[in-house]
Motif scaffolding. Structure first.
Motif, PDB file in Angstrom:
ATOM      1  N   ILE A   5       0.847  -1.181   0.000  1.00  0.00           N
ATOM      2  CA  ILE A   5       0.000   0.000   0.000  1.00  0.00           C
ATOM      3  C   ILE A   5       0.888   1.238   0.000  1.00  0.00           C
ATOM      4  O   ILE A   5       1.916   1.277   0.674  1.00  0.00           O
ATOM      5  CB  ILE A   5      -0.985  -0.017   1.191  1.00  0.00           C
ATOM      6  CG1 ILE A   5      -2.025   1.093   1.074  1.00  0.00           C
ATOM      7  CG2 ILE A   5      -0.260   0.007   2.514  1.00  0.00           C
ATOM      8  CD1 ILE A   5      -3.202   0.943   2.043  1.00  0.00           C
ATOM      9  N   ALA A   6       0.508   2.222  -0.808  1.00  0.00           N
ATOM     10  CA  ALA A   6       1.265   3.468  -0.894  1.00  0.00           C
ATOM     11  C   ALA A   6       0.305   4.606  -1.205  1.00  0.00           C
ATOM     12  O   ALA A   6      -0.783   4.393  -1.748  1.00  0.00           O
ATOM     13  CB  ALA A   6       2.341   3.373  -1.975  1.00  0.00           C
ATOM     14  N   VAL A  62      -2.396  -1.416  -3.331  1.00  0.00           N
ATOM     15  CA  VAL A  62      -3.417  -0.409  -3.059  1.00  0.00           C
ATOM     16  C   VAL A  62      -2.736   0.939  -3.215  1.00  0.00           C
ATOM     17  O   VAL A  62      -1.786   1.249  -2.498  1.00  0.00           O
ATOM     18  CB  VAL A  62      -3.999  -0.558  -1.638  1.00  0.00           C
ATOM     19  CG1 VAL A  62      -5.057   0.512  -1.386  1.00  0.00           C
ATOM     20  CG2 VAL A  62      -4.577  -1.952  -1.431  1.00  0.00           C
ATOM     21  N   ALA A  63      -3.206   1.721  -4.186  1.00  0.00           N
ATOM     22  CA  ALA A  63      -2.609   3.015  -4.514  1.00  0.00           C
ATOM     23  C   ALA A  63      -3.603   4.122  -4.175  1.00  0.00           C
ATOM     24  O   ALA A  63      -4.752   4.078  -4.614  1.00  0.00           O
ATOM     25  CB  ALA A  63      -2.258   3.057  -6.000  1.00  0.00           C
ATOM     26  N   LEU A  64      -3.145   5.112  -3.413  1.00  0.00           N
ATOM     27  CA  LEU A  64      -4.036   6.169  -2.945  1.00  0.00           C
ATOM     28  C   LEU A  64      -3.409   7.539  -3.163  1.00  0.00           C
ATOM     29  O   LEU A  64      -2.212   7.718  -2.929  1.00  0.00           O
ATOM     30  CB  LEU A  64      -4.313   5.989  -1.452  1.00  0.00           C
ATOM     31  CG  LEU A  64      -4.808   4.613  -1.005  1.00  0.00           C
ATOM     32  CD1 LEU A  64      -4.691   4.475   0.495  1.00  0.00           C
ATOM     33  CD2 LEU A  64      -6.233   4.396  -1.478  1.00  0.00           C
ATOM     34  N   CYS A  65      -4.209   8.475  -3.605  1.00  0.00           N
ATOM     35  CA  CYS A  65      -3.811   9.879  -3.629  1.00  0.00           C
ATOM     36  C   CYS A  65      -5.093  10.695  -3.456  1.00  0.00           C
ATOM     37  O   CYS A  65      -6.138  10.139  -3.143  1.00  0.00           O
ATOM     38  CB  CYS A  65      -3.028  10.249  -4.892  1.00  0.00           C
ATOM     39  SG  CYS A  65      -3.916  10.275  -6.457  1.00  0.00           S
ATOM     40  N   GLY A  66      -5.022  11.984  -3.642  1.00  0.00           N
ATOM     41  CA  GLY A  66      -6.203  12.813  -3.418  1.00  0.00           C
ATOM     42  C   GLY A  66      -7.391  12.383  -4.251  1.00  0.00           C
ATOM     43  O   GLY A  66      -8.493  12.188  -3.739  1.00  0.00           O
ATOM     44  N   SER A  67      -7.173  12.197  -5.541  1.00  0.00           N
ATOM     45  CA  SER A  67      -8.248  11.788  -6.441  1.00  0.00           C
ATOM     46  C   SER A  67      -8.144  10.319  -6.849  1.00  0.00           C
ATOM     47  O   SER A  67      -9.103   9.739  -7.350  1.00  0.00           O
ATOM     48  CB  SER A  67      -8.230  12.644  -7.711  1.00  0.00           C
ATOM     49  OG  SER A  67      -7.051  12.359  -8.467  1.00  0.00           O
ATOM     50  N   ASN A 102      -4.331  -5.954 -10.695  1.00  0.00           N
ATOM     51  CA  ASN A 102      -3.525  -6.373  -9.548  1.00  0.00           C
ATOM     52  C   ASN A 102      -3.242  -5.200  -8.603  1.00  0.00           C
ATOM     53  O   ASN A 102      -2.594  -5.380  -7.580  1.00  0.00           O
ATOM     54  CB  ASN A 102      -2.239  -7.085  -9.977  1.00  0.00           C
ATOM     55  CG  ASN A 102      -1.421  -6.319 -10.993  1.00  0.00           C
ATOM     56  OD1 ASN A 102      -1.695  -5.162 -11.301  1.00  0.00           O
ATOM     57  ND2 ASN A 102      -0.415  -6.978 -11.531  1.00  0.00           N
ATOM     58  N   VAL A 103      -3.737  -4.024  -8.963  1.00  0.00           N
ATOM     59  CA  VAL A 103      -3.638  -2.854  -8.099  1.00  0.00           C
ATOM     60  C   VAL A 103      -4.971  -2.121  -8.140  1.00  0.00           C
ATOM     61  O   VAL A 103      -5.571  -1.953  -9.208  1.00  0.00           O
ATOM     62  CB  VAL A 103      -2.502  -1.902  -8.538  1.00  0.00           C
ATOM     63  CG1 VAL A 103      -2.416  -0.691  -7.611  1.00  0.00           C
ATOM     64  CG2 VAL A 103      -1.167  -2.630  -8.604  1.00  0.00           C
TER      65      VAL A 103
END
Length: 145
Positions: A5-6, A62-67, A102-103
């Motif tokens: 996760i990042a 798991v990829a996360l940012c503002g949008s 896969n993400v």
């Protein structure tokens, strides 16, 4: 499962919530950062996550940012990754079933914690359907097919 996760700075709180949620479900979780909400660039973390998934160190990412948009673009620069930006459980499930994603990517400014957990549950519970989808997925990583 082994899950990496990042995030960027905008999603560091959501990342922490989801990391603990996944650990609570019994998954092995590698938190690739960042640790604080100090400004960082999402491509750096997207590339890092993509490398870990591409090398097989993690089964899923798991990829996360503002949008969720920017980091998903970064992850998808790696031909071994199929990162799907999702906002609800059906898209998360279809990303696995039809696209062998896969993400999973989500936006912290757009997706609440409970919805993000529901998306993760759907994503991780769904297998790739194969069949008619297999050839299409192969073309995503190898456009000359």
């Amino acid at each position: 499962m082994r899950i990496a996760i990042a995030s960027d700075h905008a999603a560091v709180d959501l990342k922490a919530e989801l990391r603990e949620y996944l650990i609570g479900l019994g998954h092995e979780v590698a938190d690739l950062g960042p640790e604080t909400a100090d400004r960082v660039d999402y491509p750096d973390y997207g590339y890092k996550l993509a490398g870990v998934v591409a090398e097989g160190i993690a089964d899923y990412g798991v990829a996360l940012c503002g949008s969720g948009i920017g980091i998903s673009i970064a992850v998808n620069r790696n031909a071994a990754c199929r990162c799907a930006l999702v906002s609800e459980p059906l898209s998360a499930s279809l990303a696995r079933e039809h696209n062998d994603a896969n993400v999973i990517a989500m936006g912290a400014r757009l997706t609440g914690v409970d919805m993000a957990k529901a998306c993760l549950d759907a994503f991780l519970a769904t297998d790739f359907g194969g069949g008619r989808h297999a050839g299409r997925v192969e073309k995503l990583s190898n456009p000359t097919v």
